[in-house]
Each structure stands twice: as C-alpha cells, then as structure tokens.
Write a protein that holds these residues in place. Structure first.
Motif, PDB file in Angstrom:
ATOM      1  N   THR A  48       0.821  -1.348   0.193  1.00  0.00           N
ATOM      2  CA  THR A  48       0.163   0.143   0.013  1.00  0.00           C
ATOM      3  C   THR A  48       0.538   1.331  -0.084  1.00  0.00           C
ATOM      4  OG1 THR A  48      -0.020  -0.193   2.480  1.00  0.00           O
ATOM      5  CG2 THR A  48      -1.965  -1.306   1.272  1.00  0.00           C
ATOM      6  N   TYR A  49       2.008   1.240  -0.178  1.00  0.00           N
ATOM      7  CA  TYR A  49       3.129   2.239  -0.245  1.00  0.00           C
ATOM      8  C   TYR A  49       2.674   3.342  -1.200  1.00  0.00           C
ATOM      9  CZ  TYR A  49       7.066   5.454  -0.846  1.00  0.00           C
ATOM     10  OH  TYR A  49       7.997   6.469  -0.936  1.00  0.00           O
ATOM     11  N   VAL A  50       2.229   2.958  -2.464  1.00  0.00           N
ATOM     12  CA  VAL A  50       1.632   4.125  -3.465  1.00  0.00           C
ATOM     13  C   VAL A  50       0.359   4.750  -2.860  1.00  0.00           C
ATOM     14  CG1 VAL A  50       1.069   4.250  -6.032  1.00  0.00           C
ATOM     15  CG2 VAL A  50       3.122   2.983  -5.214  1.00  0.00           C
ATOM     16  N   ILE A  51      -0.232   3.902  -2.616  1.00  0.00           N
ATOM     17  CA  ILE A  51      -1.757   4.257  -2.262  1.00  0.00           C
ATOM     18  C   ILE A  51      -1.722   5.377  -0.820  1.00  0.00           C
ATOM     19  CG2 ILE A  51      -3.909   3.673  -1.337  1.00  0.00           C
ATOM     20  CD1 ILE A  51      -4.054   1.379  -2.848  1.00  0.00           C
ATOM     21  N   ASN A  52      -1.058   4.870   0.215  1.00  0.00           N
ATOM     22  CA  ASN A  52      -0.774   5.882   1.150  1.00  0.00           C
ATOM     23  C   ASN A  52       0.185   7.213   0.699  1.00  0.00           C
ATOM     24  OD1 ASN A  52      -0.530   6.097   4.260  1.00  0.00           O
ATOM     25  ND2 ASN A  52       1.410   6.776   3.479  1.00  0.00           N
ATOM     26  N   LEU A  53       0.931   7.079  -0.252  1.00  0.00           N
ATOM     27  CA  LEU A  53       1.655   8.360  -0.852  1.00  0.00           C
ATOM     28  C   LEU A  53       0.519   9.041  -1.701  1.00  0.00           C
ATOM     29  CD1 LEU A  53       4.117   9.516  -1.521  1.00  0.00           C
ATOM     30  CD2 LEU A  53       4.313   8.336  -3.452  1.00  0.00           C
ATOM     31  N   LEU A  54      -0.302   8.490  -2.264  1.00  0.00           N
ATOM     32  CA  LEU A  54      -1.705   9.260  -3.042  1.00  0.00           C
ATOM     33  C   LEU A  54      -2.336   9.692  -1.961  1.00  0.00           C
ATOM     34  CD1 LEU A  54      -2.444   6.622  -5.522  1.00  0.00           C
ATOM     35  CD2 LEU A  54      -1.412   8.892  -5.959  1.00  0.00           C
ATOM     36  N   LEU A  55      -2.671   9.162  -0.857  1.00  0.00           N
ATOM     37  CA  LEU A  55      -3.358   9.403   0.337  1.00  0.00           C
ATOM     38  C   LEU A  55      -3.012  10.881   0.922  1.00  0.00           C
ATOM     39  CD1 LEU A  55      -5.786   9.266   2.487  1.00  0.00           C
ATOM     40  CD2 LEU A  55      -4.379   7.871   3.597  1.00  0.00           C
ATOM     41  N   VAL A  56      -1.766  10.824   1.369  1.00  0.00           N
ATOM     42  CA  VAL A  56      -0.794  11.748   1.757  1.00  0.00           C
ATOM     43  C   VAL A  56      -1.044  13.054   0.716  1.00  0.00           C
ATOM     44  CG1 VAL A  56       1.385  12.693   2.501  1.00  0.00           C
ATOM     45  CG2 VAL A  56       0.337  10.484   3.170  1.00  0.00           C
ATOM     46  N   THR A  57      -0.782  12.899  -0.434  1.00  0.00           N
ATOM     47  CA  THR A  57      -0.697  13.817  -1.458  1.00  0.00           C
ATOM     48  C   THR A  57      -2.339  14.518  -1.663  1.00  0.00           C
ATOM     49  OG1 THR A  57       0.944  12.629  -2.716  1.00  0.00           O
ATOM     50  CG2 THR A  57      -0.264  14.222  -3.976  1.00  0.00           C
ATOM     51  N   ASN A  58      -2.982  13.645  -1.482  1.00  0.00           N
ATOM     52  CA  ASN A  58      -4.569  14.163  -1.810  1.00  0.00           C
ATOM     53  C   ASN A  58      -4.925  14.945  -0.446  1.00  0.00           C
ATOM     54  OD1 ASN A  58      -7.461  14.695  -2.236  1.00  0.00           O
ATOM     55  ND2 ASN A  58      -7.703  12.843  -3.149  1.00  0.00           N
ATOM     56  N   SER A  59      -5.317  13.923   0.663  1.00  0.00           N
ATOM     57  CA  SER A  59      -6.017  14.724   1.760  1.00  0.00           C
ATOM     58  C   SER A  59      -4.897  15.535   2.510  1.00  0.00           C
ATOM     59  CB  SER A  59      -6.306  13.716   2.717  1.00  0.00           C
ATOM     60  OG  SER A  59      -7.409  12.730   2.163  1.00  0.00           O
ATOM     61  N   GLY A  60      -3.766  14.813   2.775  1.00  0.00           N
ATOM     62  CA  GLY A  60      -2.567  15.390   3.354  1.00  0.00           C
ATOM     63  C   GLY A  60      -2.204  17.110   2.800  1.00  0.00           C
ATOM     64  N   ALA A  61      -2.333  17.102   1.625  1.00  0.00           N
ATOM     65  CA  ALA A  61      -1.943  18.329   0.864  1.00  0.00           C
ATOM     66  C   ALA A  61      -3.026  19.294   0.967  1.00  0.00           C
ATOM     67  CB  ALA A  61      -1.799  18.141  -0.465  1.00  0.00           C
ATOM     68  N   ILE A  62      -4.276  18.876   0.858  1.00  0.00           N
ATOM     69  CA  ILE A  62      -5.515  19.795   1.187  1.00  0.00           C
ATOM     70  C   ILE A  62      -5.283  20.300   2.652  1.00  0.00           C
ATOM     71  CG2 ILE A  62      -7.872  19.681   1.466  1.00  0.00           C
ATOM     72  CD1 ILE A  62      -8.226  17.881  -0.881  1.00  0.00           C
ATOM     73  N   CYS A  63      -5.209  19.367   3.442  1.00  0.00           N
ATOM     74  CA  CYS A  63      -5.165  19.969   4.923  1.00  0.00           C
ATOM     75  C   CYS A  63      -4.278  21.133   5.146  1.00  0.00           C
ATOM     76  CB  CYS A  63      -5.216  18.746   5.739  1.00  0.00           C
ATOM     77  SG  CYS A  63      -6.555  17.833   5.855  1.00  0.00           S
ATOM     78  N   SER A  64      -3.039  20.577   4.930  1.00  0.00           N
ATOM     79  CA  SER A  64      -1.708  21.451   5.108  1.00  0.00           C
ATOM     80  C   SER A  64      -1.514  22.762   4.499  1.00  0.00           C
ATOM     81  CB  SER A  64      -0.482  20.771   4.708  1.00  0.00           C
ATOM     82  OG  SER A  64      -0.186  19.530   5.502  1.00  0.00           O
ATOM     83  N   SER A  65      -1.854  22.767   3.054  1.00  0.00           N
ATOM     84  CA  SER A  65      -2.113  23.956   2.257  1.00  0.00           C
ATOM     85  C   SER A  65      -3.284  24.857   2.620  1.00  0.00           C
ATOM     86  CB  SER A  65      -2.223  23.708   0.798  1.00  0.00           C
ATOM     87  OG  SER A  65      -3.346  22.944   0.464  1.00  0.00           O
ATOM     88  N   SER A  66      -4.361  24.398   2.946  1.00  0.00           N
ATOM     89  CA  SER A  66      -5.453  25.038   3.501  1.00  0.00           C
ATOM     90  C   SER A  66      -5.111  25.771   4.699  1.00  0.00           C
ATOM     91  CB  SER A  66      -6.707  24.192   3.416  1.00  0.00           C
ATOM     92  OG  SER A  66      -7.063  23.564   2.285  1.00  0.00           O
ATOM     93  N   PHE A  67      -4.460  25.188   5.515  1.00  0.00           N
ATOM     94  CA  PHE A  67      -3.844  25.841   6.834  1.00  0.00           C
ATOM     95  C   PHE A  67      -2.961  26.913   6.677  1.00  0.00           C
ATOM     96  CE2 PHE A  67      -1.426  25.701  10.819  1.00  0.00           C
ATOM     97  CZ  PHE A  67      -2.155  26.131  11.723  1.00  0.00           C
TER      98      PHE A  67
ATOM     99  N   PRO B 128       3.526   9.215   7.407  1.00  0.00           N
ATOM    100  CA  PRO B 128       3.837   7.732   6.765  1.00  0.00           C
ATOM    101  C   PRO B 128       2.543   6.978   7.398  1.00  0.00           C
ATOM    102  CG  PRO B 128       5.894   8.747   7.449  1.00  0.00           C
ATOM    103  CD  PRO B 128       5.165   9.562   7.933  1.00  0.00           C
ATOM    104  N   PRO B 129       2.567   5.854   7.068  1.00  0.00           N
ATOM    105  CA  PRO B 129       1.653   4.714   7.460  1.00  0.00           C
ATOM    106  C   PRO B 129       1.994   4.024   8.541  1.00  0.00           C
ATOM    107  CG  PRO B 129       2.699   3.797   5.634  1.00  0.00           C
ATOM    108  CD  PRO B 129       3.075   5.067   5.646  1.00  0.00           C
ATOM    109  N   THR B 130       1.991   5.168   9.809  1.00  0.00           N
ATOM    110  CA  THR B 130       2.221   4.601  11.145  1.00  0.00           C
ATOM    111  C   THR B 130       1.391   4.792  11.942  1.00  0.00           C
ATOM    112  OG1 THR B 130       3.657   6.744  11.584  1.00  0.00           O
ATOM    113  CG2 THR B 130       4.909   4.796  10.821  1.00  0.00           C
ATOM    114  N   THR B 131       1.287   3.948  13.191  1.00  0.00           N
ATOM    115  CA  THR B 131      -0.102   4.205  14.046  1.00  0.00           C
ATOM    116  C   THR B 131       0.563   4.679  15.381  1.00  0.00           C
ATOM    117  OG1 THR B 131      -0.123   2.064  14.719  1.00  0.00           O
ATOM    118  CG2 THR B 131      -1.412   2.779  12.951  1.00  0.00           C
ATOM    119  N   PHE B 132      -0.352   5.438  16.065  1.00  0.00           N
ATOM    120  CA  PHE B 132       0.102   5.978  17.424  1.00  0.00           C
ATOM    121  C   PHE B 132      -1.112   5.753  18.401  1.00  0.00           C
ATOM    122  CE2 PHE B 132       2.740   8.738  14.733  1.00  0.00           C
ATOM    123  CZ  PHE B 132       3.813   8.451  15.043  1.00  0.00           C
TER     124      PHE B 132
END
Length: 310
Positions: free
Chosen positions: A190-209, A259-263
């Motif tokens: 799932t490395y590529v999908i997680n990268l897409l997730l960060v690129t999509n949701s992560g970029a929207i959150c970070s850039s919007s903030f 990255p795909p890590t859990t806390f």
C-alpha cells in the motif's frame, strides 16, 4: 472498481473494549452528538429566519453549520450505537459509504472555512468594494464550487478504497472506516496508495491551513488602520475563525500528513476533529458573536410571543 476479496464485512474495535468505559462512551458522545445537531440546527434556523444575518459571513456560516452536522453524523451515530454492541460489525458497502461521507463533508468544511477567510479579508481590507466582490451571486458560485471540489476529492478517496483487496483479517483498529486503518488490512503493498492519500488529503489539509493562517495574519495586520470599535468587532470575528481553524486543521494534519504508522492517540485525535470540533463550532460562533446571539434572542422571543397569543 472493487477488487475481488473474501471480506464482506469489517469489525470495528471502537474506542475501548471495557464494558464500563463503553457505557461512558455511549453517554458522552450521545450528549456531544445531540449538542452538535441541536446547536448547528439552531444556527441554521436563526440565519434563515433573521433578516439582520443576511451578509456573506452568515451565508457561509450557514453552510459551515450544515457541514458540521453532516460531518459529525458520518461517524457519531455508529460510534454511539457500537458502544452498546458486543460485536461492532460494519458491512463492506456501508464502510465504503462512510469513507465517502467522511471525506466529502470534511472537505466541504475545509473549503467553507477558506471562503469565510476570503470574506473577512475582503470586508476588512477592501471595504468599499466588498458589496461588489462578495455579491450574492458570487457567494453562491463559490459554495457550488466548494461542493464540486469536495465531491471530486471524495471520489478520489473512494476509488483508492475500492481498489484495496481484502483477504483477512477484517478487524479495524478504529471506531470508523477511513483509508488509513483500511490500508493496514489490504492484501497488497500500500505504499503508493498511502503516498496518494498523503498527496490528496494531506496536501489539502496542510495547504489550506497555511493559506488560512497567512490570510488571517494579513487581516490582523491591516486592522491597525481601523477605528477602535471597528477593530474590536473585526478582531472578535477573526479570533473565532482562527480558533476554529486551529481546532479543525491541527488534528487533520496530524492524521493525514505522515507515513503509514499508528500511534495510540490516533483514535482520540480523530474523535476530536470529527465529533469534538463540530460540537464546539456552534459555541464559538454564538458565544463570541453578538449579532447571532441577538438574532437568536429575537427569534425565540417572537416565537414565544406568538405561542402565547394563541
């Protein structure tokens, strides 16, 4: 398209496995959810019924309250019901629907917060052109674009989710379905999908903030040239908006830009921005806004008066 897999349902771990704590979860989050729905509906009804709240700021606040109610509804009812269930089972199709709803209404909230920042910027920095720039037609177009953008974002998320093959186990260490906990169960790299997730949701959150904080810094800097009363009113409004932005985007950035890590704190952080923030928003916007409080008071006084005359 959905990949072939042997999993037709998932089992959610929820927030806790302790029976006593599950009862506490039921009571606490039932109060939170009812408060969220009632508070936001009160704002929605007040804005729609009051002529004094016809400015673009309240037009966008109407849609923020609407998105808050729907965003909380995408997760809270299942969390509350599962707190009293021995087995927290969610069918595959319902899980995918929850992924879509969570991202759709969450993204609408992001875009509406940006529109509210734009509205405050124009009102404070370009007051003479404000009626022309933020006309009713322009505001309606901006809201429509926000809904379209949210739909596109959510479609991208659900396409990623439907491409994940599941062959067991089906135990999700979360209280709701989202892409990150689902990635851990997928029978693929799932490395590529997680990268897409960060690129999509992560970029929207970070850039919007970043955009929002820069815009409010510019707004606060420009308040130096305003009169004492005008500065106080604008500062109160902007402070409310900044509080909401920090409360919402802080947890989102923590969840979607790593990255795909859990806390251990992941579930509580997710609870805060999916259920806690929609609960706090009505309090922030009513307690710190004299116009909304006065409009609510007039609305309910008129209703009580009309009822007493019958």
């Amino acid at each position: 398209m959905q990949q072939n897999n042997s999993v037709t349902e998932f089992m959610l771990l929820g927030l806790t496995q302790d029976p006593m704590r599950q009862k506490m979860v039921f009571v606490i989050f039932l109060i939170f959810y009812v408060g969220t729905v009632v508070g936001n509906l009160l704002i929605i009804v007040t804005i729609k019924s009051s002529r004094s709240l016809g400015s673009p700021m309240y037009f966008f606040l109407f849609y923020l309250s609407l998105s808050d109610s729907c965003f909380s509804t995408s997760t809270a009812p299942r969390l509350i019901a599962d707190a009293l269930s021995a087995k927290k089972i969610i069918p595959y199709n319902e899980c995918m629907t929850q992924v879509f709803a969570l991202h759709f209404f969450g993204c609408i909230e992001v875009f509406v917060l940006i529109l509210m920042a734009i509205d405050r910027y124009v009102a404070i920095c370009k007051p003479l052109r404000y009626p022309t720039i933020m006309s009713q037609q322009v505001c309606t177009i901006l809201i429509v674009l926000a809904w379209i953008g949210s739909f596109i974002h959510s479609i991208a998320q659900i396409i990623l989710a439907l491409r994940l093959p599941f062959c067991g186990p089906n135990l999700i260490d979360h209280y709701c379905c989202d892409l990150q906990p689902l990635l851990k169960l997928a029978c693929m790299d799932t490395y590529v999908i997680n990268l897409l997730l960060v690129t999509n949701s992560g970029a929207i959150c970070s850039s919007s903030f970043v955009i929002l904080m820069i815009s409010y810094i510019v707004i606060l800097h420009s308040l130096r040239n305003h009169s004492g009363e005008g500065r106080k009113k604008a500062l109160s409004t902007c402070t409310s908006h900044i509080i909401v932005v920090i409360l919402f985007f802080g947890p989102c950035i923590f969840i979607y830009t790593r990255p795909p890590t859990t806390f251990p704190m992941d579930k509580m952080v997710a609870v805060f921005y999916t259920i806690g923030t929609p609960f706090l928003n009505p309090l922030i916007y009513t307690l710190r806004n004299a116009e909304v409080k006065n409009a609510m008071r007039k609305l309910w006084c008129s209703k009580i008066t009309s009822e007493s005359k019958r």
